[in-house]
Structure formats: C-alpha cells, structure tokens
Design a protein around this motif. Structure first.
Motif, PDB file in Angstrom:
ATOM      1  N   UNK A   1      56.035  37.608  51.101  1.00 53.74           N
ATOM      2  CA  UNK A   1      55.995  38.734  50.169  1.00 53.74           C
ATOM      3  C   UNK A   1      54.888  38.478  49.157  1.00 53.74           C
ATOM      4  N   UNK A   2      54.014  39.468  48.979  1.00 54.10           N
ATOM      5  CA  UNK A   2      52.908  39.350  48.030  1.00 54.10           C
ATOM      6  C   UNK A   2      53.191  40.204  46.808  1.00 54.10           C
TER       7      UNK A   2
ATOM      8  N   UNK B   1      56.788  33.587  48.721  1.00 53.12           N
ATOM      9  CA  UNK B   1      56.364  34.620  47.776  1.00 53.12           C
ATOM     10  C   UNK B   1      55.060  34.137  47.166  1.00 53.12           C
ATOM     11  N   UNK B   2      54.004  34.919  47.351  1.00 53.34           N
ATOM     12  CA  UNK B   2      52.672  34.540  46.877  1.00 53.34           C
ATOM     13  C   UNK B   2      52.145  35.599  45.920  1.00 53.34           C
ATOM     14  N   UNK B   3      51.323  35.162  44.992  1.00 52.38           N
ATOM     15  CA  UNK B   3      50.768  36.089  44.005  1.00 52.38           C
ATOM     16  C   UNK B   3      49.315  35.761  43.705  1.00 52.38           C
ATOM     17  N   UNK B   4      48.571  36.792  43.352  1.00 54.28           N
ATOM     18  CA  UNK B   4      47.207  36.614  42.863  1.00 54.28           C
ATOM     19  C   UNK B   4      47.206  36.311  41.369  1.00 54.28           C
ATOM     20  N   UNK B   5      48.382  36.396  40.755  1.00 53.86           N
ATOM     21  CA  UNK B   5      48.530  36.197  39.321  1.00 53.86           C
ATOM     22  C   UNK B   5      49.433  34.986  39.067  1.00 53.86           C
ATOM     23  N   UNK B   6      48.869  33.876  38.602  1.00 56.13           N
ATOM     24  CA  UNK B   6      49.683  32.666  38.370  1.00 56.13           C
ATOM     25  C   UNK B   6      50.820  32.878  37.386  1.00 56.13           C
ATOM     26  N   UNK B   7      50.724  33.904  36.526  1.00 57.75           N
ATOM     27  CA  UNK B   7      51.744  34.156  35.521  1.00 57.75           C
ATOM     28  C   UNK B   7      52.760  35.212  35.955  1.00 57.75           C
ATOM     29  N   UNK B   8      52.715  35.628  37.200  1.00 58.80           N
ATOM     30  CA  UNK B   8      53.634  36.661  37.681  1.00 58.80           C
ATOM     31  C   UNK B   8      55.085  36.197  37.524  1.00 58.80           C
TER      32      UNK B   8
ATOM     33  N   UNK C   1      59.905  29.253  48.650  1.00 51.46           N
ATOM     34  CA  UNK C   1      58.592  28.664  48.372  1.00 51.46           C
ATOM     35  C   UNK C   1      57.678  29.701  47.721  1.00 51.46           C
ATOM     36  N   UNK C   2      56.893  29.266  46.762  1.00 52.07           N
ATOM     37  CA  UNK C   2      55.971  30.165  46.072  1.00 52.07           C
ATOM     38  C   UNK C   2      54.584  29.539  46.004  1.00 52.07           C
ATOM     39  N   UNK C   3      53.596  30.391  45.814  1.00 52.19           N
ATOM     40  CA  UNK C   3      52.241  29.897  45.551  1.00 52.19           C
ATOM     41  C   UNK C   3      51.463  30.970  44.809  1.00 52.19           C
ATOM     42  N   UNK C   4      50.480  30.531  44.045  1.00 51.54           N
ATOM     43  CA  UNK C   4      49.591  31.439  43.330  1.00 51.54           C
ATOM     44  C   UNK C   4      48.158  31.152  43.763  1.00 51.54           C
ATOM     45  N   UNK C   5      47.484  32.193  44.216  1.00 56.30           N
ATOM     46  CA  UNK C   5      46.065  32.099  44.548  1.00 56.30           C
ATOM     47  C   UNK C   5      45.359  33.051  43.595  1.00 56.30           C
TER      48      UNK C   5
ATOM     49  N   UNK D   1      47.524  30.227  53.025  1.00 48.88           N
ATOM     50  CA  UNK D   1      48.865  29.909  52.523  1.00 48.88           C
ATOM     51  C   UNK D   1      49.939  30.655  53.319  1.00 48.88           C
ATOM     52  N   UNK D   2      49.652  31.900  53.664  1.00 44.60           N
ATOM     53  CA  UNK D   2      50.615  32.698  54.427  1.00 44.60           C
ATOM     54  C   UNK D   2      50.823  32.096  55.807  1.00 44.60           C
TER      55      UNK D   2
END
Length: 220
Positions: free
Chosen positions: A11-12, A39-46, A58-62, A81-82
């Motif tokens: 999920x993005x 769960x991945x985001x383009x926003x590290x502060x999401x 699991x999460x990651x921020x790019x 990452x996906x």
C-alpha cells in the motif's frame, strides 16, 4: 475467495492513510484474500506509517525530494522496496505522486487506486468543491485500475452519495470518505481473488451472476 492463497499487497500512501487503515482492518478478517505486507510512503513524516507499524506491518519511506526532478529514479527506488517485500499487488491509498509510464508498466493490471469522485467526472484534485460548484446531485468515489493517464483506468467499483443543498467541501468530503472505506476493501478483495477481468475499459467480474448490482454502492 478461499480457493486462493492471500495475495501479498503493498500500500502506497502520502499522509494519514485512512483508506490504508480500512484495508488493514479488512485484511484481518478470516478468509480475506489479501495480506498487506508493506506500507510505503514518499513522505517520511506520513502518519500512516506509524499506524501501519503499530499493526505490525513492514513500512518504508522513499523520500521523493531526495531525487529532485528525477521521477523515474525515485520510482525505481520505490519499486525495489515493493519487489523486496514480495508484493503481488500495489494499492494507492492517498499517494500524492503522479506515476510515470515506467512504473505503471511494472504493475500493469496489478495496481489499483481510489479517486474521490464518480469517474470519469472530476478527475484530478479538489473534487468535492468542484462537484458542489457544478451543481451535481450525486458525488462519490471510484476504485479503478491504474493506467499511465491520470484517473482514467478501468473502473472496478463505485459508491455514490447525495450532494445536499447545504453541503460544504468538508461535509461532502466526509460523506464520500465513508463510502471510500466501504468500497476499497471490497474492490481489493475482488482483484486479489482474481475475480476481475479487464476488457478494454470495462472490468468484468467473474464468479457471480449477481455481482453486477453490487459494483455500485447504495446512495447514502
């Protein structure tokens, strides 16, 4: 749906991830055909990253800002990452980045999005105020497959709400969000259970003669 092993889903998000939360809740239900593995985001502060982590996902921020104007470089890092997560499907849940044809091609037929309007009306942003300004009587949300052109992909499911005379952008948005939380888990379940077949711009639902009437949620 139980015939299939749960499909692994990434999920993005870009913000609080309220639709993501509705998908996480649905995935906890017995027999649900999808498992959220990232769960991945383009926003590290999401804020949604915190929500997902609290659920043991699991999460990651790019951070797209680290790549300047090189959208494809950002997307390749995100895609890495996906792929690493083992995801078989990608779900956009408030992911506020336009995707390049390169990324869309990687996930063609395996990536879905939810848009806060009854497509093909009101593509893009500010959909609720535009619906009020246009004087439409019905507004809503659409789940669709992602194509290179924004908000154009084949439609899986829609949900409608009335536009009331005293609606503001905020009140209409809240009513639509309730519908989004209902139809997105249902639409993902159809895709994950391999019950969708794309035929041109139409999505055919397999396995039920009665399914067609369920693809448009009741007006609420």
């Amino acid at each position: 749906m139980s015939e299939f092993a749960p499909k692994k889903v990434a999920v993005l998000i870009s913000g609080r991830g309220s639709n993501m939360a509705s998908l996480i809740a649905a995935a906890k239900e017995e027999g649900y055909p999808a498992q959220i593995v990232l769960v991945a985001s383009n926003n590290p502060d999401a804020k949604g990253l915190e929500t997902a982590a609290a659920e043991g996902i699991a999460t990651c921020a790019v951070d797209h800002k680290a790549y300047g104007k090189d959208r494809e470089a950002f997307e390749k890092a995100l895609n890495e990452e996906i792929v690493k997560s083992g995801a078989e499907l990608v779900v956009l849940a408030g992911f506020m980045r336009l995707l390049t044809p390169w990324f869309v091609k990687q996930w063609e037929g395996r990536m879905i999005n939810i848009h806060p309007a009854l497509l093909p009306s009101f593509k893009g942003l500010d959909t609720h105020q535009r619906a009020i300004d246009a004087g439409v009587r019905l507004h809503g949300a659409t789940v669709h497959f992602v194509t290179p052109e924004m908000d154009v992909g084949p439609i899986i499911m829609q949900g409608a709400v009335p536009v009331l005379d005293d609606d503001t952008e905020a009140t209409l948005a809240a009513r639509v969000l309730t519908v989004e939380h209902e139809i997105y888990p249902e639409a993902l379940a159809l895709v994950a259970a391999e019950r969708t077949c794309i035929e041109g711009m139409r999505v055919r639902i397999l396995g039920s003669d009665d399914m067609e009437e369920d693809l448009i949620a009741p007006v609420v």
